[in-house]
Design a protein around this motif. Structure first.
Motif, mmCIF file in Angstrom:
data_model
loop_
_atom_site.group_PDB
_atom_site.id
_atom_site.type_symbol
_atom_site.label_atom_id
_atom_site.label_comp_id
_atom_site.label_asym_id
_atom_site.label_seq_id
_atom_site.Cartn_x
_atom_site.Cartn_y
_atom_site.Cartn_z
ATOM 1 N N MET A 1 -40.061 23.666 -46.994
ATOM 2 C CA MET A 1 -39.293 22.482 -46.647
ATOM 3 C C MET A 1 -40.204 21.366 -46.110
ATOM 4 O O MET A 1 -40.034 20.185 -46.439
ATOM 5 C CB MET A 1 -38.245 22.833 -45.597
ATOM 6 C CG MET A 1 -37.030 23.558 -46.161
ATOM 7 S SD MET A 1 -36.008 22.459 -47.167
ATOM 8 C CE MET A 1 -35.463 21.287 -45.943
ATOM 9 N N GLY A 2 -41.160 21.734 -45.297
ATOM 10 C CA GLY A 2 -42.081 20.744 -44.753
ATOM 11 C C GLY A 2 -42.873 20.047 -45.842
ATOM 12 O O GLY A 2 -43.044 18.819 -45.816
ATOM 13 N N ALA A 3 -43.352 20.825 -46.802
ATOM 14 C CA ALA A 3 -44.100 20.231 -47.909
ATOM 15 C C ALA A 3 -43.205 19.311 -48.737
ATOM 16 O O ALA A 3 -43.629 18.236 -49.171
ATOM 17 C CB ALA A 3 -44.692 21.337 -48.780
ATOM 18 N N SER A 4 -41.951 19.753 -48.944
ATOM 19 C CA SER A 4 -41.022 18.937 -49.735
ATOM 20 C C SER A 4 -40.703 17.624 -49.030
ATOM 21 O O SER A 4 -40.675 16.557 -49.653
ATOM 22 C CB SER A 4 -39.737 19.721 -49.998
ATOM 23 O OG SER A 4 -39.998 20.893 -50.725
ATOM 24 N N VAL B 1 -39.771 29.555 -45.733
ATOM 25 C CA VAL B 1 -38.828 28.488 -46.100
ATOM 26 C C VAL B 1 -39.172 27.184 -45.382
ATOM 27 O O VAL B 1 -39.149 26.092 -45.977
ATOM 28 C CB VAL B 1 -37.385 28.924 -45.780
ATOM 29 C CG1 VAL B 1 -36.433 27.749 -45.934
ATOM 30 C CG2 VAL B 1 -36.965 30.065 -46.681
ATOM 31 N N MET B 2 -39.530 27.277 -44.092
ATOM 32 C CA MET B 2 -39.866 26.077 -43.337
ATOM 33 C C MET B 2 -41.131 25.412 -43.883
ATOM 34 O O MET B 2 -41.223 24.177 -43.937
ATOM 35 C CB MET B 2 -40.055 26.412 -41.859
ATOM 36 C CG MET B 2 -38.764 26.821 -41.154
ATOM 37 S SD MET B 2 -37.495 25.527 -41.218
ATOM 38 C CE MET B 2 -38.283 24.241 -40.252
ATOM 39 N N ALA B 3 -42.097 26.232 -44.297
ATOM 40 C CA ALA B 3 -43.315 25.665 -44.883
ATOM 41 C C ALA B 3 -42.994 24.930 -46.183
ATOM 42 O O ALA B 3 -43.517 23.841 -46.438
ATOM 43 C CB ALA B 3 -44.336 26.778 -45.126
ATOM 44 N N LEU C 1 -32.825 18.415 -51.283
ATOM 45 C CA LEU C 1 -33.937 19.196 -50.737
ATOM 46 C C LEU C 1 -33.474 20.125 -49.621
ATOM 47 O O LEU C 1 -33.915 21.281 -49.533
ATOM 48 C CB LEU C 1 -35.026 18.250 -50.215
ATOM 49 C CG LEU C 1 -35.773 17.421 -51.260
ATOM 50 C CD1 LEU C 1 -36.747 16.466 -50.576
ATOM 51 C CD2 LEU C 1 -36.503 18.318 -52.247
ATOM 52 N N LEU C 2 -32.576 19.639 -48.770
ATOM 53 C CA LEU C 2 -32.056 20.475 -47.690
ATOM 54 C C LEU C 2 -31.264 21.652 -48.241
ATOM 55 O O LEU C 2 -31.394 22.795 -47.749
ATOM 56 C CB LEU C 2 -31.179 19.631 -46.771
ATOM 57 C CG LEU C 2 -30.626 20.326 -45.524
ATOM 58 C CD1 LEU C 2 -31.772 20.792 -44.624
ATOM 59 C CD2 LEU C 2 -29.707 19.389 -44.744
ATOM 60 N N ALA C 3 -30.466 21.396 -49.257
ATOM 61 C CA ALA C 3 -29.689 22.487 -49.870
ATOM 62 C C ALA C 3 -30.601 23.527 -50.491
ATOM 63 O O ALA C 3 -30.335 24.752 -50.401
ATOM 64 C CB ALA C 3 -28.734 21.911 -50.917
#
Length: 236
Positions: free
Chosen positions: A136-139, A132-134, A99-101
């Motif tokens: 990532m936050g959802a993921s 991207v942060m949104a 997920l981070l990648a």
């Protein structure tokens, strides 16, 4: 000598159907037990029979609950429990890394669409980073929910996570020897999570607490609260 001789205290037994010495008519005599009437099961001597244990020869311990010696299951060692945590941690670490990648790749891709020579470059990069942060936050939120359901429901319905199953241990109800159930599994899961709110120190203490258990069951604080224990899986 005949029955009733006053000089013979050890005389013959009275004829069948007559009361014995010191016995009122109609009362059963002493000596051998009376036979139960036909069709009525006869009770054996000694202590009352105990119900069958889910683990066969599984001795009861003082204070109630199932034991963990003799024919019962063996308490899981802390080494096995640590190994199970490592396996689950590696599996979740891989998923988190993926997920981070994906998030970093998305940020790089969005940044490449912004023209460095444009006057809107800064705002373009800010918008790209926010998107991207949104994502990532959802993921990560979904990842946390999956982690909750994974450990909670696997423990409740199967008796352990994939890590526990891989090293041959499982969680049981300490009183019945059966699977813990949904409620107990949730209590067992949530206590270390609440402990992690104190900079992770609380969760670490919870996972180390089996070392301080004096009962021999190696129950952690979360096990005691949920009335569970961790044992080695049976080969049956």
């Amino acid at each position: 000598m005949s029955y009733g001789d006053p000089n013979n205290p050890y005389g013959q037994q009275p004829p069948q159907g007559q009361p014995g010495y010191g016995q009122a008519p109609g009362q059963p005599g002493y000596g051998y037990p009376q036979q139960a009437p036909q069709g009525v099961p006869q009770q054996g001597y000694g202590y009352p029979q105990q119900p069958a244990s889910p683990y066969g020869a599984y001795p009861q311990q003082p204070g109630g609950g199932y034991g963990y010696q003799g024919g019962g299951p063996t308490v899981a060692s802390m080494g096995r429990r640590f190994g199970a945590r490592v396996i689950d941690g590696v599996a979740f670490g891989i998923i988190y890394g993926i997920l981070l990648a994906i998030g970093i790749a998305g940020l790089v891709g969005a940044a490449s669409d912004c023209d460095p020579n444009s006057v809107t470059y800064d705002s373009c990069m800010n918008d790209a980073g926010s998107d991207v942060m949104a994502t990532m936050g959802a993921s990560l939120g979904a990842f946390a929910v999956v982690g909750l359901l994974y450990e909670w429901l696997m423990t409740a319905l199967v008796g352990g996570t994939l890590g526990k199953l891989a090293v041959g241990i499982r969680v049981i109800n300490a009183d019945t020897g059966q699977k813990p159930g949904v409620g107990a599994a949730f209590v067992r899961y949530i206590i270390p999570i609440l402990g992690s709110l104190a900079c992770g120190i609380g969760a670490l203490l919870v996972y180390l607490s089996p070392f301080w258990d004096k009962t021999g069951r190696q129950q952690g604080w979360h096990d005691k609260a949920a009335k569970t224990m961790v044992v080695q899986r049976s080969n049956n």
